[in-house]
Design a protein around this motif. Sequence first.
Motif, PDB file in Angstrom:
ATOM      1  N   TYR A  93       0.853  -1.170   0.000  1.00  0.00           N
ATOM      2  CA  TYR A  93       0.000   0.000   0.000  1.00  0.00           C
ATOM      3  C   TYR A  93       0.901   1.235   0.000  1.00  0.00           C
ATOM      4  O   TYR A  93       2.004   1.214   0.537  1.00  0.00           O
ATOM      5  CB  TYR A  93      -0.908   0.020   1.238  1.00  0.00           C
ATOM      6  CG  TYR A  93      -1.939  -1.068   1.218  1.00  0.00           C
ATOM      7  CD1 TYR A  93      -3.011  -1.015   0.322  1.00  0.00           C
ATOM      8  CD2 TYR A  93      -1.841  -2.158   2.064  1.00  0.00           C
ATOM      9  CE1 TYR A  93      -3.955  -2.020   0.286  1.00  0.00           C
ATOM     10  CE2 TYR A  93      -2.789  -3.157   2.036  1.00  0.00           C
ATOM     11  CZ  TYR A  93      -3.838  -3.085   1.152  1.00  0.00           C
ATOM     12  OH  TYR A  93      -4.781  -4.080   1.116  1.00  0.00           O
ATOM     13  N   PRO A  94       0.447   2.338  -0.600  1.00  0.00           N
ATOM     14  CA  PRO A  94       1.294   3.534  -0.665  1.00  0.00           C
ATOM     15  C   PRO A  94       1.794   4.001   0.699  1.00  0.00           C
ATOM     16  O   PRO A  94       2.909   4.481   0.820  1.00  0.00           O
ATOM     17  CB  PRO A  94       0.374   4.576  -1.306  1.00  0.00           C
ATOM     18  CG  PRO A  94      -0.588   3.781  -2.113  1.00  0.00           C
ATOM     19  CD  PRO A  94      -0.792   2.507  -1.359  1.00  0.00           C
ATOM     20  N   SER A  95       0.978   3.826   1.719  1.00  0.00           N
ATOM     21  CA  SER A  95       1.394   4.275   3.053  1.00  0.00           C
ATOM     22  C   SER A  95       2.525   3.423   3.613  1.00  0.00           C
ATOM     23  O   SER A  95       3.226   3.834   4.532  1.00  0.00           O
ATOM     24  CB  SER A  95       0.201   4.240   4.005  1.00  0.00           C
ATOM     25  OG  SER A  95      -0.295   2.913   4.097  1.00  0.00           O
ATOM     26  N   GLU A  96       2.735   2.228   3.067  1.00  0.00           N
ATOM     27  CA  GLU A  96       3.772   1.331   3.560  1.00  0.00           C
ATOM     28  C   GLU A  96       5.117   1.541   2.868  1.00  0.00           C
ATOM     29  O   GLU A  96       6.108   0.955   3.255  1.00  0.00           O
ATOM     30  CB  GLU A  96       3.328  -0.123   3.363  1.00  0.00           C
ATOM     31  CG  GLU A  96       2.071  -0.488   4.112  1.00  0.00           C
ATOM     32  CD  GLU A  96       1.536  -1.849   3.712  1.00  0.00           C
ATOM     33  OE1 GLU A  96       1.884  -2.325   2.604  1.00  0.00           O
ATOM     34  OE2 GLU A  96       0.783  -2.425   4.482  1.00  0.00           O
ATOM     35  N   LEU A  97       5.162   2.356   1.821  1.00  0.00           N
ATOM     36  CA  LEU A  97       6.387   2.543   1.051  1.00  0.00           C
ATOM     37  C   LEU A  97       7.286   3.607   1.671  1.00  0.00           C
ATOM     38  O   LEU A  97       6.800   4.610   2.188  1.00  0.00           O
ATOM     39  CB  LEU A  97       6.051   2.963  -0.379  1.00  0.00           C
ATOM     40  CG  LEU A  97       5.306   1.944  -1.224  1.00  0.00           C
ATOM     41  CD1 LEU A  97       4.893   2.559  -2.544  1.00  0.00           C
ATOM     42  CD2 LEU A  97       6.143   0.706  -1.460  1.00  0.00           C
ATOM     43  N   THR A  98       8.585   3.381   1.573  1.00  0.00           N
ATOM     44  CA  THR A  98       9.541   4.390   2.010  1.00  0.00           C
ATOM     45  C   THR A  98       9.916   5.246   0.799  1.00  0.00           C
ATOM     46  O   THR A  98       9.647   4.877  -0.338  1.00  0.00           O
ATOM     47  CB  THR A  98      10.809   3.722   2.575  1.00  0.00           C
ATOM     48  OG1 THR A  98      11.457   3.013   1.517  1.00  0.00           O
ATOM     49  CG2 THR A  98      10.488   2.784   3.716  1.00  0.00           C
ATOM     50  N   LYS A  99      10.573   6.369   1.064  1.00  0.00           N
ATOM     51  CA  LYS A  99      10.985   7.253  -0.032  1.00  0.00           C
ATOM     52  C   LYS A  99      11.970   6.549  -0.967  1.00  0.00           C
ATOM     53  O   LYS A  99      11.917   6.722  -2.175  1.00  0.00           O
ATOM     54  CB  LYS A  99      11.617   8.526   0.522  1.00  0.00           C
ATOM     55  CG  LYS A  99      10.619   9.474   1.135  1.00  0.00           C
ATOM     56  CD  LYS A  99      11.289  10.739   1.611  1.00  0.00           C
ATOM     57  CE  LYS A  99      10.269  11.672   2.237  1.00  0.00           C
ATOM     58  NZ  LYS A  99      10.874  12.909   2.714  1.00  0.00           N
ATOM     59  N   ASP A 100      12.866   5.748  -0.397  1.00  0.00           N
ATOM     60  CA  ASP A 100      13.839   5.026  -1.221  1.00  0.00           C
ATOM     61  C   ASP A 100      13.148   4.015  -2.129  1.00  0.00           C
ATOM     62  O   ASP A 100      13.530   3.847  -3.291  1.00  0.00           O
ATOM     63  CB  ASP A 100      14.867   4.311  -0.335  1.00  0.00           C
ATOM     64  CG  ASP A 100      15.778   5.291   0.392  1.00  0.00           C
ATOM     65  OD1 ASP A 100      15.925   6.437  -0.108  1.00  0.00           O
ATOM     66  OD2 ASP A 100      16.332   4.914   1.444  1.00  0.00           O
ATOM     67  N   GLU A 101      12.122   3.327  -1.600  1.00  0.00           N
ATOM     68  CA  GLU A 101      11.388   2.365  -2.422  1.00  0.00           C
ATOM     69  C   GLU A 101      10.646   3.062  -3.561  1.00  0.00           C
ATOM     70  O   GLU A 101      10.619   2.574  -4.687  1.00  0.00           O
ATOM     71  CB  GLU A 101      10.394   1.574  -1.572  1.00  0.00           C
ATOM     72  CG  GLU A 101      11.051   0.581  -0.640  1.00  0.00           C
ATOM     73  CD  GLU A 101      10.065  -0.081   0.298  1.00  0.00           C
ATOM     74  OE1 GLU A 101      10.290  -1.259   0.611  1.00  0.00           O
ATOM     75  OE2 GLU A 101       9.091   0.566   0.717  1.00  0.00           O
ATOM     76  N   VAL A 102      10.054   4.213  -3.275  1.00  0.00           N
ATOM     77  CA  VAL A 102       9.347   4.974  -4.313  1.00  0.00           C
ATOM     78  C   VAL A 102      10.340   5.431  -5.377  1.00  0.00           C
ATOM     79  O   VAL A 102      10.082   5.299  -6.577  1.00  0.00           O
ATOM     80  CB  VAL A 102       8.602   6.183  -3.701  1.00  0.00           C
ATOM     81  CG1 VAL A 102       8.056   7.087  -4.779  1.00  0.00           C
ATOM     82  CG2 VAL A 102       7.484   5.716  -2.787  1.00  0.00           C
ATOM     83  N   LYS A 103      11.492   5.945  -4.948  1.00  0.00           N
ATOM     84  CA  LYS A 103      12.503   6.410  -5.890  1.00  0.00           C
ATOM     85  C   LYS A 103      13.012   5.254  -6.758  1.00  0.00           C
ATOM     86  O   LYS A 103      13.140   5.392  -7.974  1.00  0.00           O
ATOM     87  CB  LYS A 103      13.664   7.053  -5.125  1.00  0.00           C
ATOM     88  CG  LYS A 103      14.697   7.689  -6.010  1.00  0.00           C
ATOM     89  CD  LYS A 103      15.768   8.380  -5.187  1.00  0.00           C
ATOM     90  CE  LYS A 103      16.808   9.011  -6.094  1.00  0.00           C
ATOM     91  NZ  LYS A 103      17.867   9.661  -5.331  1.00  0.00           N
ATOM     92  N   ALA A 104      13.288   4.109  -6.133  1.00  0.00           N
ATOM     93  CA  ALA A 104      13.754   2.937  -6.884  1.00  0.00           C
ATOM     94  C   ALA A 104      12.693   2.473  -7.876  1.00  0.00           C
ATOM     95  O   ALA A 104      13.013   2.125  -9.022  1.00  0.00           O
ATOM     96  CB  ALA A 104      14.107   1.797  -5.928  1.00  0.00           C
ATOM     97  N   HIS A 105      11.441   2.494  -7.457  1.00  0.00           N
ATOM     98  CA  HIS A 105      10.352   2.089  -8.351  1.00  0.00           C
ATOM     99  C   HIS A 105      10.250   3.042  -9.540  1.00  0.00           C
ATOM    100  O   HIS A 105      10.079   2.594 -10.685  1.00  0.00           O
ATOM    101  CB  HIS A 105       9.030   2.052  -7.584  1.00  0.00           C
ATOM    102  CG  HIS A 105       7.854   1.746  -8.441  1.00  0.00           C
ATOM    103  ND1 HIS A 105       7.613   0.485  -8.941  1.00  0.00           N
ATOM    104  CD2 HIS A 105       6.855   2.528  -8.911  1.00  0.00           C
ATOM    105  CE1 HIS A 105       6.523   0.518  -9.681  1.00  0.00           C
ATOM    106  NE2 HIS A 105       6.044   1.733  -9.672  1.00  0.00           N
TER     107      HIS A 105
END
Length: 186
Positions: free
Chosen positions: A83-95
């Motif tokens: 879920y979007p609330s479970e993602l970290t900034k690094d995971e979002v950037k990597a994605h």
Amino acid sequence: METTKKVGRPKGSKDKVSRVTKRKLKAAKVKHTKAELIRKYATTFPNARTSEIARYYGYTRQYVIQVLWAWRKKNAGITPVKYPSELTKDEVKAHMQEQHKVVTDAVIREIERKDKAKDMVNNPPHYTQGGIETIDFIEAKALSYNLGNVVKYITRADHKGNKVEDLMKARWYLDREITNLTPPLA
């Protein structure tokens, strides 16, 4: 640790479970591990959120997430969606970087495919209309240079550039051929 828990539809679940299914689930008094119970619940109710499963069995939400993550990763061969609330900034950037690379690679492949499809030197599409290349027709009929150019410009007129200009070029070569064939006036 093995536990026996009632398997059924939690309150607020969107999935409909018939009474027959409920009875079958209750009748199956088999001992399951925590992870098996979570997987069975997730299979029975695919729209259930991790918090619903955790609340139903009394487990922590993090434990449910870990079990489902490992299970989906193992069985599907892909990384399960968080879920979007479970993602970290690094995971979002990597994605985002991964998606950019995927899209960029797809665009490059498409451009290369189109370039291969249009070989403008050896097999131009404006000369291959109708299933035969213009040069093959000209050579088969053993046409002169001027008549060959007449055929070339007429056949490509509808498919490349300015139609009127191509027809005027064809007329120029035709006039030149006529001039060469007629004797000069004395």
